[in-house]
Every structure is written in structure tokens, then in C-alpha cells.
Design a protein around this motif. Structure first.
Motif, PDB file in Angstrom:
ATOM      1  N   ASP A   1       1.114  -1.071   0.033  1.00 24.95           N
ATOM      2  CA  ASP A   1      -0.065  -0.105   0.152  1.00 24.95           C
ATOM      3  C   ASP A   1       1.228   1.222   0.465  1.00 24.95           C
ATOM      4  OD1 ASP A   1      -2.209   1.881  -0.390  1.00 24.95           O
ATOM      5  OD2 ASP A   1      -2.793   1.229   2.159  1.00 24.95           O
ATOM      6  N   HIS A   2       1.412   1.478  -0.930  1.00 23.86           N
ATOM      7  CA  HIS A   2       2.221   2.753  -1.179  1.00 23.86           C
ATOM      8  C   HIS A   2       2.680   3.336  -2.540  1.00 23.86           C
ATOM      9  CE1 HIS A   2       5.613   5.069  -0.674  1.00 23.86           C
ATOM     10  NE2 HIS A   2       5.371   5.016   0.543  1.00 23.86           N
ATOM     11  N   SER A   3       2.435   4.483  -2.761  1.00 21.75           N
ATOM     12  CA  SER A   3       2.660   5.097  -4.805  1.00 21.75           C
ATOM     13  C   SER A   3       3.806   4.352  -5.020  1.00 21.75           C
ATOM     14  CB  SER A   3       2.722   6.620  -4.744  1.00 21.75           C
ATOM     15  OG  SER A   3       3.188   7.239  -3.783  1.00 21.75           O
ATOM     16  N   ASP A   4       5.270   3.857  -4.265  1.00 20.29           N
ATOM     17  CA  ASP A   4       6.200   3.718  -5.405  1.00 20.29           C
ATOM     18  C   ASP A   4       6.077   2.241  -5.381  1.00 20.29           C
ATOM     19  OD1 ASP A   4       7.081   6.208  -4.653  1.00 20.29           O
ATOM     20  OD2 ASP A   4       8.951   5.677  -3.297  1.00 20.29           O
ATOM     21  N   SER A   5       6.811   2.618  -6.926  1.00 19.74           N
ATOM     22  CA  SER A   5       7.044   0.766  -7.360  1.00 19.74           C
ATOM     23  C   SER A   5       8.574   0.157  -6.219  1.00 19.74           C
ATOM     24  CB  SER A   5       7.438   0.763  -8.501  1.00 19.74           C
ATOM     25  OG  SER A   5       8.503   1.568  -9.392  1.00 19.74           O
ATOM     26  N   VAL A   6       8.718  -0.896  -6.107  1.00 18.46           N
ATOM     27  CA  VAL A   6       9.848  -1.463  -5.667  1.00 18.46           C
ATOM     28  C   VAL A   6      10.213  -3.138  -6.661  1.00 18.46           C
ATOM     29  CG1 VAL A   6      10.545  -2.892  -3.795  1.00 18.46           C
ATOM     30  CG2 VAL A   6       8.255  -0.653  -3.472  1.00 18.46           C
ATOM     31  N   ILE A   7      11.402  -3.353  -6.525  1.00 18.01           N
ATOM     32  CA  ILE A   7      11.742  -4.658  -7.402  1.00 18.01           C
ATOM     33  C   ILE A   7      13.303  -4.864  -6.356  1.00 18.01           C
ATOM     34  CG2 ILE A   7      13.148  -6.035  -9.649  1.00 18.01           C
ATOM     35  CD1 ILE A   7      11.470  -3.540 -11.209  1.00 18.01           C
ATOM     36  N   ALA A   8      13.045  -5.801  -6.346  1.00 22.91           N
ATOM     37  CA  ALA A   8      13.704  -6.769  -5.840  1.00 22.91           C
ATOM     38  C   ALA A   8      14.556  -7.742  -6.305  1.00 22.91           C
ATOM     39  CB  ALA A   8      13.878  -7.451  -4.019  1.00 22.91           C
ATOM     40  N   TRP A   9      15.437  -7.636  -6.872  1.00 23.51           N
ATOM     41  CA  TRP A   9      16.122  -8.385  -8.283  1.00 23.51           C
ATOM     42  C   TRP A   9      17.215  -9.477  -7.481  1.00 23.51           C
ATOM     43  CZ3 TRP A   9      18.659  -7.731 -12.854  1.00 23.51           C
ATOM     44  CH2 TRP A   9      18.317  -8.683 -14.474  1.00 23.51           C
ATOM     45  N   TYR A  10      16.340 -11.292  -7.143  1.00 19.15           N
ATOM     46  CA  TYR A  10      17.433 -11.668  -6.689  1.00 19.15           C
ATOM     47  C   TYR A  10      17.936 -12.537  -7.621  1.00 19.15           C
ATOM     48  CZ  TYR A  10      17.446 -16.184  -3.368  1.00 19.15           C
ATOM     49  OH  TYR A  10      18.539 -17.091  -2.795  1.00 19.15           O
ATOM     50  N   LEU A  11      19.018 -12.754  -7.812  1.00 18.68           N
ATOM     51  CA  LEU A  11      20.262 -13.606  -8.400  1.00 18.68           C
ATOM     52  C   LEU A  11      20.767 -14.206  -8.027  1.00 18.68           C
ATOM     53  CD1 LEU A  11      21.318 -10.876 -10.964  1.00 18.68           C
ATOM     54  CD2 LEU A  11      19.441 -12.534 -11.157  1.00 18.68           C
TER      55      LEU A  11
END
Length: 953
Positions: free
Chosen positions: A754-764
Motif C-alpha cells: 500500500d504505497h505509491s512507489d514501485s519496488v523491485i528486489a531482483w534476487y539472482l
């Protein structure tokens, strides 16, 4: 008991006095008094004042693997010009982006990172503090770059808009933070004439150019006024001698201009008397319930030998029998309490009592206030107690006597800030000094803690609100109170329920060091191995302090197998910790720490601190475990509080929520908030009692004793723990498991935040979990760290949270790229990440690679700083069955042997062409997800179902 306690105090005071006498104040060439240091401190110190009136503290540690420096400027957000909220914070950002001597904006960050260091800064109301650490041999070059911030920064116009966007991103990131939201309300209701009432963080609006003035011009003017050598304090720690450090630092920092800036005294009160008592009601973002009562008091920072606010805060925040918190809990009104003067300024401070409320407490917070003021009335009637003052004083002095080494970067940062307040000879011991008992001063402080002078802040979803704050749009109300309601806070509680703290039974009487046995092993060894007990033991022969780590891991299969078991174990540890709180709180004050907590395979009990009374405390804890006193009321209050805290995960920083989702997706036996909430909701006290019986029937114990213990300690520990454990063969434990991604596997896990920001956590994930895989993946984190930040945050301005790091879970290695963006959609962020990764091999030369290798190896081979760091390494090694205790050394050796060509091949295969990839994504206001041909899943359970696993035996 009282007689023996008084005898203990006499012995303890003699020890402290003798210790301090060993380190008398001296001077260098008669020029300046030198800091008094702890007898347990083997650093060398030199205090001097440069020709430009910049006070400097030099610290020589000839064995230091890391050097560090910090410069603190007596200027902060409280000094922002009117209408320019965030200017001091914005200036802090801009100082990192190039100087006349080193114009490349990325150069400082890159140099520090490639040479094994880190750097940061913070802006508070009164201070701006800059600090870094680095591999020790590179201190001169790093310090030269650092000095230029305060001599000739460029403030390049091309970076002004970019850093304004970074400040805006930081501001937006805090929109859901109740801490930031509460501060926004506080600044809005305080006296507008007080400089702390100004907006602290800054935004695009407050930092916008104006028709008659640009923000860059105002920032430069602000810098030229406030950044003066005489208003700065510098601390430098290195492995050079003091003479060499002085020769290095003096010419560099003598060039800092002295503009003779004198921070003005703040005459305006934080709150005007006519506005008090003031009731502020705040509607939180999270489901939190709290009450604070705050009072303006004088600024006692110059009175650090007396420390009146410390004395009173210790009594207000006491948690033992007869305390304020004890009664609040007994009436079911509160879960926790803290007290202290957290906010100070040149002219005053705000002493606050903060209470975490139960539902009943929120419904009747006037009763909470009545109890607060009745407790204060008891303190006022009893008057200052020299016995209690001397107890605090002696414990503080004992802490200084056995001061332990901490991280270099944290140490220099704290010292540079404290130098503004302590005399040169007291720079090191100032926080510990409490040697001037003044009854009149202690009494006078209590006169400020009265209902008519109170700022009361009630935070709850039920708060009555009628307005919204300007910057964070927090719903709140503010009302000046009078009459019967305030009078009701002063009605005495009948019968009397409060009492002063009793003499502390856990104060160490014997702080001598035990003799090291001839058969003391070089690494911990099993000194006892039975069906259900194993004890590892080693005497500490390096740090030599009268302290020790006593850790016990009670393993059981009834902890992580189901979310219901996990919820029960979590509830059990919380309820047990609460039930012994009044017992363990005096021990905590006496330097004896206790914790009881759930982990993936069981629950752990930890005791650490002075060894003298550990056996006494442990025996009492074991008895409490065997015969728990759990009440239905406390069970229900704690259960509801735990559920509320889990529900409040929605108020955490979005990037933190996404990392939590990633952790749940890759670790078997890791359950999300909702699963634990469901388990707690169906749990009764009877269920919990049955669970605890089953847990102990299945439990085994593995322990570590490391520190100032005699050779007989393992046998004594085994005897103490034996009543907790059943007899017979131990129950087998399920293994720990980690998700195993296949080469070329590409998963996308979409989560709702519930937030306007986009988030990516890219796990390699790395190609495997061998030392070679761990080494190559750790190098990937090190190599990408600086460039990822500089290119995607500083240059492309994707967001404030931009980070690349190695993230091994149970030694299964992985690289994580993390971005939280207020300005770009998830597909745009994903594309930028992919483009960055594709550029890495072509932008890395052999010299850089060798520097990155050296940085990692030096960090792994760095000697442990203190007994606790060593104990933690031993404990984690035991948990992972690495009984040679050489994991860090083996990993360092493997990294040392990696060739550039081999690493590039590994990087391209496992992180580019055949990546083991899992992207956790929240779309923010754009509602878009990256379209990379990934298999899209929407639950951690979906990801873990029928998937390959690493099995950790």
C-alpha cells in the motif's frame, strides 16, 4: 541482603576509583589537556586544536584493519532559513558530489567502496555528521578526498535538480512512517518561533528556485555561513602513530576556512506556557496505540557530571517491582514504557515518558496519566536518593572501566558529535561520568514534570481529529486543556502502589579475571555431550574482560513445521520474556543481558555480560520456565499486541516489505505475517500451555560458554539445564531448506504494498552453494555496489533506496538488486537494472577487480573487535555445524584465488545468460509489471511448492 549489597557497592566503588586513577589527564607539550581513557582501552589518543580553531581527536590503533574518520558540524535542520525546509539536509547530499580537487561526482563513493570502506552522513536538528571507514592503508587518500568537502566543494549545478529529486524521494518514502508523521504533527503544534518547528527533510516545493533566488545560491550562502572550522569537530582513527596522524591531518584540515560562526542560543520555548497543558491526538497509519507525556526542561548537557535527566529517566523508565510500568501492566493498560530526554537544543530539552498502550489503555488514557503523575508525586515526596544515584554512577563507571572496542566508523561518528559538549579530558568518558550528586538540582528537575506543563500526545485509530498536517497529511487535533480533566491527573492513587527500586541484586561483586587453564582449547570444543545436551566451551584469552557469553539453543521439531507451530513458539517466547521482565530488568541495569527468542529450529536463551551473577540469574530463569506464571490477561494483551505489530507491517518502508516477501519465498519454514496472525488468533492460553509441555518434551539443548568462565562452568551449566530436558533419545529435526532456482529459471513474484512507489528486489541466486559459488557471488555484490548506486540513483535518479548487495541465506549465495522508486514504473526500473548488469563486465578492469578482491578479503580476515563478535561467530558456526570454525578464512582464501577471467565467465553465465532469477515486484501507482517472459506468481507458497531445494543438514 541489604548489608551484602552495601558491601558490594563499597568494593565496586573502590574498583572504579582505582581504575580511573590509572588514566590521569595529561597534556601534549603543555598545549591541551588529553582525554582520560579506560584502562581496558589500548588505543592511543591525542587532542589538539588546529590553527583554524578546528578541534581534532586523533586515535592510533597500530593493529587497526580499518581506518575511519568523522567530521561533525554544529548545524542542522533547526538552522534552516525560514521557508526553506530541508536546506541543511539537501546541502549534506550535495557535499558528496564533487570538489575542486576531485570533481568527479562518483569518485569519492567509488574510491571508498573499492578499498573496502563505506560512507554516509546524517542531518539532525543541531548536527550534520559525515563519516567513512576504509582499509587502513588507504586512509591518507580517502582523508584527502573527505577534507575537500569542507574546503572547496563544487556544488555543480547539474546535480542540483537530481539531488532535489533524491530528497523528494526520501520525503515520499516516509509518508507511511508513523515516526516521520508524528514529528510532522509535533513541528506543527510547537511554537513557530522555535527553529525546530521547521520542516526537516525537504521536498521539491521547499527546495524550489524562486524568482529572486535559486536554491543553489541559498545553499552556498548557507554553507559559507555555517560550515566554519570552529563549529566543527574532527575525529580520525588509523594505524599510524599519533605523530604520523597529526602530520597527515594538520595540513589537510588547516585549510578548512574559519568563519568564526557561533551557533546562537535558542531563547524561544518549544511550547509557550499559555499553550500548555496541550493534548494532541494523532491518527496513525499503522494500528498503533501510544501515549507520551513530555515536559520542557533546562539544557543539562553542560552539566554532564551531574546528569540529572539521566537520573530521573532511569527512575521513570524502571521496569522492576513497584515501578510505573509494573502497575500499568497490572491494570492491563500498557505493554511497554520508555523515558528520556531525546530532543535537546541550545537552551532546553524535552523530557518524555512514552507508553505503548493496550486497548484498555487507549480507552482510558486519562488513567494512564493519573498513574504517571502519581508515580512522579511519589518520587517528589521521597526526594533524591543518593543510594540510587551512586548505583547508577558506579554502573556507568564500571561500563567505562571495561569499555569494549566497537566498529571504527560508529566510534568516530559518536565521538565527533559528543566533542561539542565535553571538555577535552572528558571526550571519551563524558557519557559515563555521573560523579556529582546534587540533591537540589535533582529536586528542581521534578518541578518541571507537572500536569500544567505537559504536552500529551495520544496516538490511536480512535483519536478525535479535526485537521491535517501540512507535509505528511496526518489527521490530528490539538487542544489546550484546563479544569477538572487536568486536576484528575493529580488525584492520588489509593492505596499507594509505587515504590523506589530496591537495591540491585545482580550487581557484579567479583570483576576479577579467571586463570586460563592449561588445556584451554584454541577453538571451542565439546566439554559435554549427552543424549539431549551438548556444551561447547572456551575461555577467552584475548579480550580479557570479566564478562562472558552463555548461549543455549533449545531445538525442537515443533517450531517451524507449520505456521501454527511458529505462532505458538513466537507467543510462548514473548509471554515468557514478559513474565520474567521484573526479574531481569535489574540484571539488565547491572550489565547482564537476557533474551529468549524464537528461531527457525527452536528457541534460544542468551545471557551475556558480567559473569559474576550469571549463574544466579540463569537458575531463576530456569525455575520460571519450569513453573511459569502466565495470566489470562497478560496472555490476551500480548497476543493482541503481537497481532497488531504483524498487521503494522503495512506501515514499514515498501522496500523492507518486499525484502520480507523475498525472504518468505526462498526459505522453507518461513511464514508471512498473515499466516502467523491466523495462528495467533486461534491460540488460547490452554493451547499454549499444552504446546510448551510438548515443546520441552521434544527439546534438546546445545550451549556455548565463551568468556571469563572457570573450567567447571560446563558441568555447572549442564546441571542447571537438566531439569528442563526430558530423558531418552532426542527427537529428529527436519532440515533447513532454501529454494533452489534452476539455471535460466525466471520467476516474478508480484506483491501488494500500500504505497505509491514501485519496488523491485531482483534476487539472482549463485550457481551453487560451494565456496567457489559463495566467493564469486560475494564478489558480484562488491563489484556492483558502487556503480549501481551511482548510475541508477545519482545519475538516473530512479529513487532514494538504490542498493546492490550480496545476500546469502543459510550460505546459499545470491546477489540482490533493490530499488524503490517514486518516479519510475516497475518496467522502467527493471530495464535500468538489466542494462546496468549487462554493462558490468565491460566496465571492470583488472586493477579494479583486484581492489574489490582485497576489500572483501580484508573484511573477512578482519580480527574480531570484541568478545561478543567472536562469540557470535562461534555460535553461528555451531548452528551450521562448521566445527572447525574456519568458514571466514576458507571463504577469504577462495576469493583470493579467483581470477578476473574466471569471475567474468561466472558472472555472465549465472547472472546474465543463465540467471537463476526471482524478481519480487510491487507496481505502485503505475500498476505495471515488467514483461520479461517470467513465470508470474502471486504467493510465496506457490513459488515453494514442488520446487527444488537446497537441504542444509
Amino acid at each position: 541482603m541489604l548489608f551484602s549489597q552495601e558491601a558490594a557497592w563499597q568494593r565496586l566503588l573502590l574498583v572504579v576509583v582505582a581504575a580511573l586513577a590509572l588514566t590521569a589527564c595529561s597534556s601534549v607539550d603543555g598545549e591541551a589537556p588529553q582525554p582520560v581513557q579506560s584502562p581496558n582501552d589500548d588505543y592511543q589518543y591525542r587532542y589538539l586544536v588546529l590553527d583554524n580553531q578546528l578541534p581534532v581527536l586523533l586515535i592510533s590503533d597500530t593493529d587497526a584493519p580499518k581506518a575511519a574518520a568523522s567530521l561533525d558540524v554544529m548545524v542542522g535542520s533547526g538552522d534552516n532559513p525560514s521557508g526553506r525546509g530541508g536546506l541543511a539536509h539537501f546541502l549534506e547530499h550535495m557535499l558528496f558530489l564533487g570538489t575542486d580537487k576531485y570533481p568527479d561526482a562518483a569518485e569519492y563513493e567509488q574510491y571508498i567502496t573499492e578499498h573496502g570502506g563505506s560512507r554516509n552522513a546524517y542531518t539532525s536538528f543541531e548536527h550534520t555528521n559525515y563519516f567513512f571507514d576504509i582499509n587502513a592503508e588507504f586512509l591518507p587518500e580517502a582523508l584527502d578526498r573527505f577534507a575537500q568537502f569542507f574546503i572547496a566543494p563544487r556544488f555543480d549545478a547539474q546535480y542540483v535538480d537530481r539531488e532535489k529529486n533524491a530528497v523528494q524521494a526520501e520525503y515520499q518514502m516516509g509518508i507511511t512512517s508513523d515516526g516521520r508523521r508524528g514529528l510532522d504533527v509535533l513541528q506543527e503544534v510547537m511554537n513557530p518561533e522555535h527553529p525546530f518547528s521547521q520542516f526537516s527533510v525537504g521536498s521539491l516545493e521547499t527546495l524550489a528556485d524562486r524568482p529572486d533566488s535559486s536554491i543553489r545560491e541559498e545553499m552556498i550562502a548557507f554553507y559559507n555561513k555555517h560550515y566554519s572550522a570552529n563549529a566543527m569537530r574532527l575525529v580520525v582513527l588509523g594505524n599510524e602513530s599519533l605523530d604520523e596522524l597529526e602530520a597527515l591531518v594538520t595540513p589537510m584540515f588547516n585549510a578548512v576556512p574559519n568563519r568564526d560562526y557561533q551557533p546562537p542560543q535558542i531563547e524561544a520555548p518549544l511550547f509557550k506556557d499559555a499553550d500548555l497543558p496541550l493534548l494532541v491526538q494523532v491518527e496513525p497509519q499503522a494500528t498503533s496505540r501510544s501515549l507520551s507525556a513530555s515536559f520542557q526542561i533546562p539544557d543539562f548537557r553542560d552539566d554532564y557530571h551531574v546528569k540529572p535527566a539521566n537520573y530521573l529517566s532511569n527512575l521513570l523508565g524502571h521496569e522492576g517491582t513497584g515501578s510505573l510500568l509494573s502497575q500499568l501492566k497490572a491494570e492491563g493498560l500498557a505493554e511497554s514504557l520508555s523515558a528520556g530526554a531525546g530532543l535537546g537544543w541550545r537552551g532546553g530539552a524535552l523530557l518524555s515518558i512514552n507508553v505503548t498502550l493496550t486497548e484498555a489503555g487507549a480507552a482510558d488514557y486519562d488513567r494512564v496519566l493519573q498513574l504517571i503523575f502519581d508515580y512522579v508525586a511519589m518520587l517528589r515526596e521521597a526526594g533524591p536518593q543518593q543510594r540510587l544515584y551512586e548505583e547508577q554512577s558506579a554502573l556507568a563507571a564500571l561500563s567505562f572501566r571495561f569499555r569494549e572496542e566497537s566498529s571504527a566508523i560508529g566510534y568516530v561518528s559518536a565521538l565527533s558529535s559528543g566533542m561539542h559538549y565535553y571538555a577535552p579530558e572528558d571526550i571519551l568518558r563524558g557519557p559515563y561520568i555521573m560523579d556529582d550528586y546534587r540533591a537540589d538540582e535533582l529536586s528542581s528537575l521534578l518541578e518541571y514534570v507537572r500536569p500544567e506543563r505537559a504536552l500529551v500526545v495520544f496516538t490511536d485509530k480512535t483519536a478525535m481529529t479535526d485537521r491535517k498536517s501540512q507535509y505528511y497529511e496526518v489527521a490530528y487535533s490539538a487542544q489546550t486543556l484546563a479544569g477538572e480533566r487536568v486536576a484528575g491527573w493529580e488525584v492520588p492513587v489509593e492505596p499507594a502502589v509505587f515504590a523506589l527500586p530496591a537495591p540491585n541484586p545482580f550487581i557484579a561483586e567479583d570483576v576479577s579475571l579467571v586463570a586460563i587453564s592449561e588445556d584451554n582449547p584454541e577453538i571451542p570444543e565439546r566439554r559435554l555431550e549427552q543424549q539431549r545436551q551438548t556444551i561447547w566451551f572456551q575461555q577467552d584469552d584475548e579480550f580479557r574482560i570479566p564478562k562472558g557469553a552463555l548461549y543455549v539453543n533449545f531445538r525442537s521439531p515443533l517450531v517451524g513445521g507449520t505456521p501454527e507451530n511458529a505462532a505458538s513458539a513466537l507467543m510462548y517466547t514473548n509471554l515468557l520474556q514478559d513474565s520474567v521482565n521484573e526479574l531481569t530488568y535489574p540484571a539488565l541495569l547491572a550489565g547482564l543481558n537476557f533474551s529468549f527468542y524464537k528461531h527457525s529450529q527452536g528457541v534460544s536463551l542468551r545471557l551475556s555480560g558480567y559473569t559474576d551473577k550469571q549463574e544466579v540469574l540463569l537458575a531463576q530463569l530456569v525455575e520460571a520456565i519450569r513453573s511459569p506464571q502466565f495470566s489470562e490477561d497478560r496472555f490476551e494483551n500480548i497476543r493482541r499486541n503481537m497481532i497488531r505489530n504483524l498487521e503494522n507491517a503495512v506501515a514499514k518502508r515498501p522496500s523492507s516489505q518486499v525484502i520480507d516477501d523475498l525472504r518468505e519465498a526462498i526459505l522453507y519454514g518461513q511464514w508471512g505475517e498473515q499466516a502467523i496472525i491466523n495462528g495467533l488468533k486461534q491460540l488460547s492460553l490452554e493451547d499454549l500451555q499444552q504446546y510448551s509441555t510438548a515443546f520441552w518434551a521434544s527439546a534438546t539443548a546445545e550451549s556455548l560458554l565463551f568468556g571469563n568462565y572457570t573450567a567447571g562452568a560446563p558441568a555447572s551449566l549442564a546441571t542447571t539445564l537438566e531439569p528442563l530436558l526430558a530423558s531418552g533419545e532426542p527427537v529428529s529435526l527436519p532440515p533447513l531448506e532454501v529454494l533452489k532456482l534452476a539455471p535460466g529459471e525466471n520467476l516474478q513474484y508480484t506483491v501488494a504494498v500500500d504505497h505509491s512507489d514501485s519496488v523491485i528486489a531482483w534476487y539472482l541466486q549463485g550457481g551453487g552453494n560451494s565456496y567457489a559459488d559463495r566467493a564469486a557471488t560475494a564478489l558480484a555484490g562488491q563489484v556492483t555496489k558502487s556503480g549501481f548506486f551511482q548510475q541508477l540513483r545519482t545519475e538516473q535518479q530512479l529513487g532514494y533506496v538504490v542498493s546492490s548487495f550480496s545476500w546469502a541465506q543459510l550460505d546459499v549465495p545470491a546477489l540482490v538488486l533493490l530499488i524503490q522508486s517514486p518516479s519510475h514504473s516497475a518496467p522502467e526500473v527493471s530495464t535500468a537494472m538489466s542494462e546496468f548488469m549487462a554493462r558490468v563486465p565491460g566496465e571492470l578492469d583488472a586493477a579494479q577487480f583486484e581492489r574489490h578482491k582485497a576489500a572483501l578479503v580484508n573484511d573477512l580476515r578482519r580480527p574480531d573487535k570484541n568478545l561478543w563478535e567472536r562469540a557470535e561467530f562461534y555460535w553461528q558456526s555451531i548452528a551450521k555445524k562448521q566445527y572447525q570454525f574456519d568458514d571466514k578464512q576458507r571463504l577469504a582464501d577462495t576469493i583470493s584465488g579467483v581470477a578476473l577471467d574466471d569471475w567474468l565467465a561466472y558472472f555472465q553465465q549465472h547472472f546474465l545468460h543463465q540467471a537463476h532469477s526471482l524478481q519480487v515486484v510491487t507496481a505502485g501507482r503505475w500498476g505495471k509489471f515488467p514483461d520479461l517472459g517470467a513465470q508470474r506468481l502471486d504467493s510465496a507458497a506457490q513459488i515453494k511448492a514442488d520446487h527444488a531445494r537446497y537441504v542444509i543438514q
